[in-house]
Write an enzyme that holds these catalytic residues in place. Structure first.
Site, PDB file in Angstrom:
ATOM      1  N   ARG A   7       0.828  -1.213   0.000  1.00 57.17           N
ATOM      2  CA  ARG A   7       0.000   0.000   0.000  1.00 57.17           C
ATOM      3  C   ARG A   7       0.863   1.263   0.000  1.00 57.17           C
ATOM      4  O   ARG A   7       0.461   2.309  -0.503  1.00 57.17           O
ATOM      5  CB  ARG A   7      -0.941   0.010   1.213  1.00 57.17           C
ATOM      6  N   LYS A  81      14.021   3.464  28.478  1.00 59.76           N
ATOM      7  CA  LYS A  81      13.245   3.650  27.256  1.00 59.76           C
ATOM      8  C   LYS A  81      13.918   3.023  26.040  1.00 59.76           C
ATOM      9  O   LYS A  81      13.251   2.427  25.188  1.00 59.76           O
ATOM     10  CB  LYS A  81      13.009   5.145  27.011  1.00 59.76           C
ATOM     11  N   VAL A 105      23.335  11.730  25.733  1.00 61.70           N
ATOM     12  CA  VAL A 105      24.090  12.265  24.595  1.00 61.70           C
ATOM     13  C   VAL A 105      24.754  13.581  25.000  1.00 61.70           C
ATOM     14  O   VAL A 105      24.087  14.488  25.493  1.00 61.70           O
ATOM     15  CB  VAL A 105      23.167  12.448  23.380  1.00 61.70           C
ATOM     16  N   CYS A 168      20.525  26.863   9.484  1.00 60.94           N
ATOM     17  CA  CYS A 168      20.529  25.776  10.463  1.00 60.94           C
ATOM     18  C   CYS A 168      19.740  26.245  11.689  1.00 60.94           C
ATOM     19  O   CYS A 168      19.280  27.385  11.756  1.00 60.94           O
ATOM     20  CB  CYS A 168      21.953  25.372  10.820  1.00 60.94           C
ATOM     21  N   CYS A 183       7.104  20.249  29.064  1.00 63.67           N
ATOM     22  CA  CYS A 183       5.963  19.403  29.426  1.00 63.67           C
ATOM     23  C   CYS A 183       5.691  19.503  30.921  1.00 63.67           C
ATOM     24  O   CYS A 183       4.596  19.228  31.388  1.00 63.67           O
ATOM     25  CB  CYS A 183       6.251  17.954  29.068  1.00 63.67           C
ATOM     26  N   CYS A 240      27.092  32.571  11.065  1.00 65.33           N
ATOM     27  CA  CYS A 240      26.642  31.556  12.029  1.00 65.33           C
ATOM     28  C   CYS A 240      27.826  30.697  12.491  1.00 65.33           C
ATOM     29  O   CYS A 240      28.546  30.137  11.668  1.00 65.33           O
ATOM     30  CB  CYS A 240      25.575  30.669  11.394  1.00 65.33           C
TER      31      CYS A 240
END
Ligand SMILES: [Zn+2]
Lengths: 339, 68
Positions: A7, A81, A105, A168, A183, A240
């Site tokens: 599909r 996780k 990280v 960027c 959150c 930048c």
């Protein structure tokens, strides 16, 4: 078996040729929270070749309303996780080579983690790590970085590095926010997670299959119905520090000894020790057995209660102190236990 | 007195004493956020937030958030 993608192949812009390109894709998903879960599920179902998904956290009851890869049993087992995501994504599509890595990280490890992948999908929860990923992607020769973020009922996306001459993330963020909404402060509903991740993955599929498109900064608020789509090409900055002709990649060079962070949506402080200090979880569990309560020890971590807080120690030299946003208090608790 | 602008695709009434982009951002409680602002399809640089806003202007504002 090879009806599986029929599909998707029938969708003309992809076709069998596009499906073959999707199959070759090697994806790095930075963060296995809400966006990383949703994007990861779509990408394994789409049939990419390889996914590496990294995350520093464990699954909590407060994640289950929006982090679609996880179950109640994962919370009970206190799984990281990245471990639960690898298991679930592999169960969805065993043809995809999925690797979950439990890791924080940092500037020290980001290049090694990302190298060898074709692009990065943003599943992170704060702007600092997005700027780190932005620098890493540029340093690795300009890997695309599919940025996404959401809180409340509001989300935004911005695909970076898919077309010459585009700005960027650093070009857009001259001034860093002292504090952004998280959150934690305003909550989040799952529909905006899925909407944001869907936009990221649609851009990923367009990129993989070579579709022509102009990257735009886009936002949606599912509650108010507001949406915006801005062509930010003009915001590319020749000066930048991240994407100019002589970049310094400032976010890759921040190296500290002891790092601390307050995790989004978690009322939790993370303490990270320098790389030379590894926790021997087995022997550590033995030595604190009499001092702490509710000790849980699995192959990935050690969790316990101490001083009125739930603590989780990871093999890679990190401790989460739950039930506080106070970094000084968290350090005091860690010192009390680790000496 | 109010003026009506198109804000992120929705019709939005603002008091007529909101005369420029900076005052609009303050009215929307967005002034201390990291933002990209577009007025009638042109990006407004930060040093031009004194650009006047008129009735029927089309404004898009995207603010950056942390979560995900
Ligand atoms: Zn830049």
């Amino acid at each position: 078996m090879n009806e599986r993608y029929s599909r998707q192949e029938l969708f003309t812009p992809i076709g069998e040729g596009g499906q073959a390109l999707i199959r070759e894709a090697s994806v790095f998903i930075l963060g296995a929270g809400a966006l990383g879960s949703a994007a990861g599920e779509m990408l394994v179902r789409a049939g990419v070749g390889r996914i590496t998904i990294v995350d520093r956290d464990i699954i909590d009851w407060t994640n289950l309303h929006r982090q679609q890869l996880y179950t109640e049993q994962d919370v009970i087992d206190q799984l990281p996780k990245a471990v639960a995501a690898e298991k679930r994504l592999t169960a969805i599509n065993s043809d995809v080579d999925v690797t979950g890595i439990v890791v924080d990280v940092t500037p020290n490890n980001v290049l090694d983690l990302i190298r060898g992948h074709d692009f990065i999908v943003d599943g992170t929860d704060n702007i600092e790590i997005r700027l780190l990923a932005n620098d890493a992607a540029l340093k690795l020769g300009g890997l695309p970085f599919f940025m996404g973020a959401c809180v409340g009922s509001y989300g935004l996306t911005f695909p970076i590095g898919i077309k010459e001459g585009q700005p960027c993330l650093h070009c857009l963020l001259e001034i860093l926010p002292a504090q952004t909404m998280t959150c934690d402060t305003v909550g989040v509903i799952s529909p905006i997670v899925v909407t944001t991740a869907a936009r990221q993955v649609a851009d990923v599929l367009k990129y993989i299959t070579g579709a022509e498109f102009t990257p735009k900064l886009e936002s949606t608020d599912l509650w108010t119905g507001e949406r915006a789509s801005i062509d930010v090409s003009k915001l590319k900055k020749n000066s930048c520090p991240s994407c100019s002709a002589n970049p310094t990649y400032p976010f890759l060079s921040a190296r500290e000894s002891m790092r601390t962070a307050v995790l989004c949506g978690r009322d939790t402080v993370q303490l990270s020790w320098p790389e030379n200090r590894k926790f021997e979880l087995d022997s550590f569990a033995e030595s604190i057995r009499g001092t702490v309560s509710k000790l849980v020890h699995n192959p990935h971590l050690l969790a316990c209660e101490y001083g009125g807080h739930r603590l989780v120690l990871f093999r890679d030299g990190r401790m989460l102190v739950h039930g506080t946003k106070d970094i000084v208090a968290a350090k005091k608790i860690a010192a009390g236990l680790l000496g | 007195m109010t003026i009506t602008i198109d804000l992120n695709g929705n019709s939005h009434e603002i008091p007529s004493d909101v005369g420029n982009v900076q005052q609009l951002l303050e009215n929307l409680n967005l002034a201390d956020r990291i933002l990209i602002v577009e007025l009638n399809k042109e990006i407004v640089p930060k040093d031009a937030y004194d650009t006047p806003i008129k009735d029927r202007d089309q404004i898009e504002i995207i603010h950056f958030v942390g979560g995900g």
